[in-house]
Write a protein that holds these residues in place. Sequence first.
Motif, PDB file in Angstrom:
ATOM      1  N   ALA A   7      -0.003  51.555  22.011  1.00  0.00           N
ATOM      2  CA  ALA A   7      -1.376  51.134  21.705  1.00  0.00           C
ATOM      3  C   ALA A   7      -1.548  49.642  21.974  1.00  0.00           C
ATOM      4  O   ALA A   7      -1.657  48.824  21.067  1.00  0.00           O
ATOM      5  CB  ALA A   7      -1.720  51.457  20.255  1.00  0.00           C
ATOM      6  N   GLU A  52      -0.454  49.064  11.968  1.00  0.00           N
ATOM      7  CA  GLU A  52      -0.878  50.399  11.556  1.00  0.00           C
ATOM      8  C   GLU A  52      -2.333  50.659  11.931  1.00  0.00           C
ATOM      9  O   GLU A  52      -2.687  51.764  12.346  1.00  0.00           O
ATOM     10  CB  GLU A  52      -0.681  50.617  10.061  1.00  0.00           C
ATOM     11  CG  GLU A  52      -1.036  52.042   9.665  1.00  0.00           C
ATOM     12  CD  GLU A  52      -0.608  52.425   8.257  1.00  0.00           C
ATOM     13  OE1 GLU A  52      -0.292  53.595   8.070  1.00  0.00           O
ATOM     14  OE2 GLU A  52      -0.611  51.555   7.379  1.00  0.00           O
ATOM     15  N   LYS A  54      -4.020  49.489  14.488  1.00  0.00           N
ATOM     16  CA  LYS A  54      -4.104  49.779  15.924  1.00  0.00           C
ATOM     17  C   LYS A  54      -3.629  51.193  16.224  1.00  0.00           C
ATOM     18  O   LYS A  54      -4.280  51.942  16.954  1.00  0.00           O
ATOM     19  CB  LYS A  54      -3.277  48.760  16.725  1.00  0.00           C
ATOM     20  CG  LYS A  54      -3.923  47.399  16.861  1.00  0.00           C
ATOM     21  CD  LYS A  54      -3.177  46.502  17.813  1.00  0.00           C
ATOM     22  CE  LYS A  54      -1.942  45.892  17.195  1.00  0.00           C
ATOM     23  NZ  LYS A  54      -1.299  44.876  18.076  1.00  0.00           N
ATOM     24  N   ALA A  55      -2.475  51.557  15.676  1.00  0.00           N
ATOM     25  CA  ALA A  55      -1.921  52.889  15.928  1.00  0.00           C
ATOM     26  C   ALA A  55      -2.848  53.980  15.413  1.00  0.00           C
ATOM     27  O   ALA A  55      -3.079  54.994  16.079  1.00  0.00           O
ATOM     28  CB  ALA A  55      -0.535  53.009  15.292  1.00  0.00           C
ATOM     29  N   ARG A  56      -3.410  53.780  14.227  1.00  0.00           N
ATOM     30  CA  ARG A  56      -4.256  54.793  13.600  1.00  0.00           C
ATOM     31  C   ARG A  56      -5.546  55.016  14.386  1.00  0.00           C
ATOM     32  O   ARG A  56      -5.986  56.163  14.571  1.00  0.00           O
ATOM     33  CB  ARG A  56      -4.582  54.384  12.156  1.00  0.00           C
ATOM     34  CG  ARG A  56      -5.402  55.373  11.371  1.00  0.00           C
ATOM     35  CD  ARG A  56      -4.737  56.730  11.206  1.00  0.00           C
ATOM     36  NE  ARG A  56      -3.495  56.668  10.444  1.00  0.00           N
ATOM     37  CZ  ARG A  56      -2.677  57.710  10.281  1.00  0.00           C
ATOM     38  NH1 ARG A  56      -2.973  58.887  10.820  1.00  0.00           N
ATOM     39  NH2 ARG A  56      -1.548  57.582   9.589  1.00  0.00           N
ATOM     40  N   TYR A  59      -4.629  56.931  17.510  1.00  0.00           N
ATOM     41  CA  TYR A  59      -4.252  58.292  17.129  1.00  0.00           C
ATOM     42  C   TYR A  59      -5.503  59.136  16.840  1.00  0.00           C
ATOM     43  O   TYR A  59      -5.645  60.255  17.341  1.00  0.00           O
ATOM     44  CB  TYR A  59      -3.341  58.255  15.894  1.00  0.00           C
ATOM     45  CG  TYR A  59      -2.973  59.628  15.370  1.00  0.00           C
ATOM     46  CD1 TYR A  59      -1.882  60.316  15.892  1.00  0.00           C
ATOM     47  CD2 TYR A  59      -3.731  60.234  14.375  1.00  0.00           C
ATOM     48  CE1 TYR A  59      -1.562  61.594  15.422  1.00  0.00           C
ATOM     49  CE2 TYR A  59      -3.419  61.502  13.905  1.00  0.00           C
ATOM     50  CZ  TYR A  59      -2.324  62.175  14.424  1.00  0.00           C
ATOM     51  OH  TYR A  59      -2.016  63.431  13.976  1.00  0.00           O
ATOM     52  N   VAL A  72       1.916  57.827  18.696  1.00  0.00           N
ATOM     53  CA  VAL A  72       1.346  56.521  19.043  1.00  0.00           C
ATOM     54  C   VAL A  72       2.195  55.435  18.410  1.00  0.00           C
ATOM     55  O   VAL A  72       2.519  55.497  17.221  1.00  0.00           O
ATOM     56  CB  VAL A  72      -0.110  56.385  18.551  1.00  0.00           C
ATOM     57  CG1 VAL A  72      -0.655  54.998  18.890  1.00  0.00           C
ATOM     58  CG2 VAL A  72      -0.991  57.466  19.155  1.00  0.00           C
ATOM     59  N   LEU A  73       2.568  54.473  19.220  1.00  0.00           N
ATOM     60  CA  LEU A  73       3.360  53.338  18.735  1.00  0.00           C
ATOM     61  C   LEU A  73       2.569  52.056  18.961  1.00  0.00           C
ATOM     62  O   LEU A  73       2.021  51.837  20.041  1.00  0.00           O
ATOM     63  CB  LEU A  73       4.698  53.279  19.475  1.00  0.00           C
ATOM     64  CG  LEU A  73       5.699  52.223  19.011  1.00  0.00           C
ATOM     65  CD1 LEU A  73       7.126  52.720  19.238  1.00  0.00           C
ATOM     66  CD2 LEU A  73       5.517  50.896  19.735  1.00  0.00           C
ATOM     67  N   SER A  74       2.500  51.261  17.927  1.00  0.00           N
ATOM     68  CA  SER A  74       1.801  49.979  18.026  1.00  0.00           C
ATOM     69  C   SER A  74       2.646  48.901  17.376  1.00  0.00           C
ATOM     70  O   SER A  74       3.367  49.170  16.413  1.00  0.00           O
ATOM     71  CB  SER A  74       0.450  50.056  17.322  1.00  0.00           C
ATOM     72  OG  SER A  74      -0.168  48.786  17.292  1.00  0.00           O
ATOM     73  N   LEU A 131       4.514  53.637  13.873  1.00  0.00           N
ATOM     74  CA  LEU A 131       4.626  54.842  14.683  1.00  0.00           C
ATOM     75  C   LEU A 131       3.932  55.972  13.941  1.00  0.00           C
ATOM     76  O   LEU A 131       4.279  56.281  12.798  1.00  0.00           O
ATOM     77  CB  LEU A 131       6.096  55.200  14.917  1.00  0.00           C
ATOM     78  CG  LEU A 131       6.351  56.509  15.664  1.00  0.00           C
ATOM     79  CD1 LEU A 131       5.972  56.368  17.137  1.00  0.00           C
ATOM     80  CD2 LEU A 131       7.809  56.929  15.524  1.00  0.00           C
ATOM     81  N   SER A 138       2.572  58.057   9.245  1.00  0.00           N
ATOM     82  CA  SER A 138       2.956  56.783   9.849  1.00  0.00           C
ATOM     83  C   SER A 138       4.243  56.250   9.231  1.00  0.00           C
ATOM     84  O   SER A 138       4.514  56.450   8.045  1.00  0.00           O
ATOM     85  CB  SER A 138       1.832  55.747   9.680  1.00  0.00           C
ATOM     86  OG  SER A 138       1.557  55.520   8.327  1.00  0.00           O
TER      87      SER A 138
END
Length: 200
Positions: A7, A52, A54-56, A59, A72-74, A131, A138
């Motif tokens: 991300a 978190e 950004k990843a969320r 996602y 998704v990894l940020s 992640l 997460s």
Amino acid sequence: MKKLIIASNNKKKIKELKSIVENLGWDVKSLADENIDIEVEEDGLTFEENAEKKAREIYDFLIRRGDKNFAVLSDDSGLEVDYLNGAPGVYSARYAGEHGNDDANNKKLLEELKEATGEDRRGRFVCAIALIGADGNSNIVRGTVEGLIMEELNGEGGFGYDPLFYYEPAGQTFGELEAIEKNKISHRANALRKIEEYLK
């Protein structure tokens, strides 16, 4: 093969992350690879909050799009300097005002540290990785690496504050280290080692 979406739109960061995680059997994709044009506002007070968030957001977008079998990894990362009470911290990328202006950020950091000598110039790179797996849960980890802030830029490699960050065990700045060497010992590598168990 499962997809791991990074991300981020930062090409240098994506390249670094890809080189570290590709050997774990994931098909690594950037936001651009997935035709995702989303800029998440990084307004958290900690690296973990930003990572978190950004990843969320990515996602949730992929779920709405109907994607399956992905993670998704940020990451959110930056520099903390003791003399500056942890600054630039979460504002590392926009320390001088404009987001991603490495030259201006480095110039401001040097100016802020002009009175600091020796151990007062100690600091660390911090990387928080979030992640989010296919189940929507997460996992968040933190990696750090300690160093000293030089009084002038050294090296053309890396990005951000790398040419100012002197890594004592190697006797070089992150800007002077070969990428393959930096990727073994960096804050990002340290965080990824912690997240690996969730990627296996």
